[in-house]
Write an enzyme that holds these catalytic residues in place. Structure first.
Site, PDB file in Angstrom:
ATOM      1  N   GLU A  13      15.841 -14.034 -30.696  1.00 38.29           N
ATOM      2  CA  GLU A  13      16.949 -14.477 -29.853  1.00 38.29           C
ATOM      3  C   GLU A  13      18.202 -13.639 -30.113  1.00 38.29           C
ATOM      4  O   GLU A  13      18.576 -13.392 -31.254  1.00 38.29           O
ATOM      5  CB  GLU A  13      17.249 -15.947 -30.092  1.00 38.29           C
ATOM      6  CG  GLU A  13      16.104 -16.893 -29.753  1.00 38.29           C
ATOM      7  CD  GLU A  13      15.783 -16.929 -28.265  1.00 38.29           C
ATOM      8  OE1 GLU A  13      16.619 -16.472 -27.460  1.00 38.29           O
ATOM      9  OE2 GLU A  13      14.692 -17.418 -27.914  1.00 38.29           O
ATOM     10  N   ARG A  43      16.718 -32.144 -22.535  1.00 39.69           N
ATOM     11  CA  ARG A  43      15.822 -32.708 -21.516  1.00 39.69           C
ATOM     12  C   ARG A  43      14.962 -33.816 -22.109  1.00 39.69           C
ATOM     13  O   ARG A  43      14.590 -34.769 -21.434  1.00 39.69           O
ATOM     14  CB  ARG A  43      14.933 -31.596 -20.944  1.00 39.69           C
ATOM     15  CG  ARG A  43      13.965 -32.050 -19.859  1.00 39.69           C
ATOM     16  CD  ARG A  43      13.208 -30.879 -19.287  1.00 39.69           C
ATOM     17  NE  ARG A  43      12.507 -30.104 -20.297  1.00 39.69           N
ATOM     18  CZ  ARG A  43      11.306 -30.438 -20.803  1.00 39.69           C
ATOM     19  NH1 ARG A  43      10.689 -31.547 -20.406  1.00 39.69           N
ATOM     20  NH2 ARG A  43      10.735 -29.686 -21.716  1.00 39.69           N
ATOM     21  N   CYS A  45      16.690 -25.865 -31.156  1.00 39.70           N
ATOM     22  CA  CYS A  45      16.599 -24.460 -31.560  1.00 39.70           C
ATOM     23  C   CYS A  45      17.941 -23.760 -31.365  1.00 39.70           C
ATOM     24  O   CYS A  45      18.442 -23.085 -32.266  1.00 39.70           O
ATOM     25  CB  CYS A  45      15.509 -23.747 -30.758  1.00 39.70           C
ATOM     26  SG  CYS A  45      13.837 -24.268 -31.190  1.00 39.70           S
ATOM     27  N   HIS A 101      11.754 -17.313 -31.749  1.00 39.57           N
ATOM     28  CA  HIS A 101      10.871 -18.282 -31.109  1.00 39.57           C
ATOM     29  C   HIS A 101       9.428 -17.778 -31.142  1.00 39.57           C
ATOM     30  O   HIS A 101       9.186 -16.582 -30.925  1.00 39.57           O
ATOM     31  CB  HIS A 101      11.288 -18.507 -29.650  1.00 39.57           C
ATOM     32  CG  HIS A 101      12.203 -19.667 -29.459  1.00 39.57           C
ATOM     33  ND1 HIS A 101      13.449 -19.553 -28.874  1.00 39.57           N
ATOM     34  CD2 HIS A 101      12.054 -20.985 -29.767  1.00 39.57           C
ATOM     35  CE1 HIS A 101      14.025 -20.745 -28.840  1.00 39.57           C
ATOM     36  NE2 HIS A 101      13.205 -21.635 -29.369  1.00 39.57           N
TER      37      HIS A 101
END
Length: 214
Positions: A78, A88, A141, A165
């Site tokens: 990342e 979510r 994350c 990830h």
């Protein structure tokens, strides 16, 4: 040199998390660096607090946090974390923040100071699919990556840190729809070992065109 590497516990109904399962497979020493392994909770705020506690305890030179990204087909380092929590699904303690800043006094975003291109290049040279990612999402994350980079900006500016990830492990996709991407834990662990090697060997990133067009 010390490298602190973390992985989350299982979340979202999964019984394993390939992030920490792969971390557990890493050797104790990589390129002469001591590898310190830590499982952290998939819980907003608590994950970052666990990383901060470990930084204070171990005084690492590098902090690398690992997380599961089900649906991604490669290992992805990342580039950036954003100052936003938008969940979510609930985390492992039932928290589900919506449109909330992670740190009121933080920047809108922080970029990792790890050599992302060098990491991707190292993995690809060893036939492991790898990419730079420009979104760590808005779940835990991103939360832990942002908190880590916030700490580096405010307190620990000699530390290098970032986030990787990883895909689902093979055993996680047995009952998932056909075509769901997955990778063996052994390949994920090898990718993480190579990533650490690239980080240790490259104080500055390499100059090579990467990125996305979408």
């Amino acid at each position: 040199m010390k490298v602190l590497i973390t992985g989350f516990d299982p979340f979202g109904g999964e019984t394993v998390n390939p992030a920490y399962e792969a971390v557990k497979l890493l050797p104790e020493v990589i390129c002469g660096a001591e590898i310190i392994k830590l499982e952290i909770p998939t819980v907003y705020t608590k994950s970052g607090a666990a990383v901060e506690k470990a930084i204070k305890e171990h005084q690492p030179d590098v902090v690398l946090c690992i997380g599961q990204a089900g649906g991604r087909s490669s290992i992805q380092i990342e580039k950036v974390a954003i100052n936003l929590a938008e969940a979510r699904i609930k985390d492992n303690e039932g928290n589900q923040p919506m449109d909330v800043a992670l740190h009121e006094d933080g920047e809108n975003a922080y970029f990792t100071n790890l050599p992302c291109k060098a990491v991707v290049n190292e993995l690809r040279k060893n036939n492991i699919p790898a990419h730079i990612s420009y979104t760590a999402g808005t779940f835990v994350c991103n939360d832990v990556m942002y908190h880590l980079l916030y700490l580096i900006s405010k307190k620990y500016n000699k530390v290098r840190g970032g986030f990787i990830h990883v895909p689902y492990a093979l055993e996680q996709v047995i009952d998932k729809p056909a075509g769901t991407p997955a990778m063996s834990l052994e390949t994920i662990a090898k990718g993480l070992e190579l990533a650490i090697k690239a980080i240790i060997e490259n104080d500055e990133d390499i100059s090579i065109h990467m990125g996305t067009i979408m």
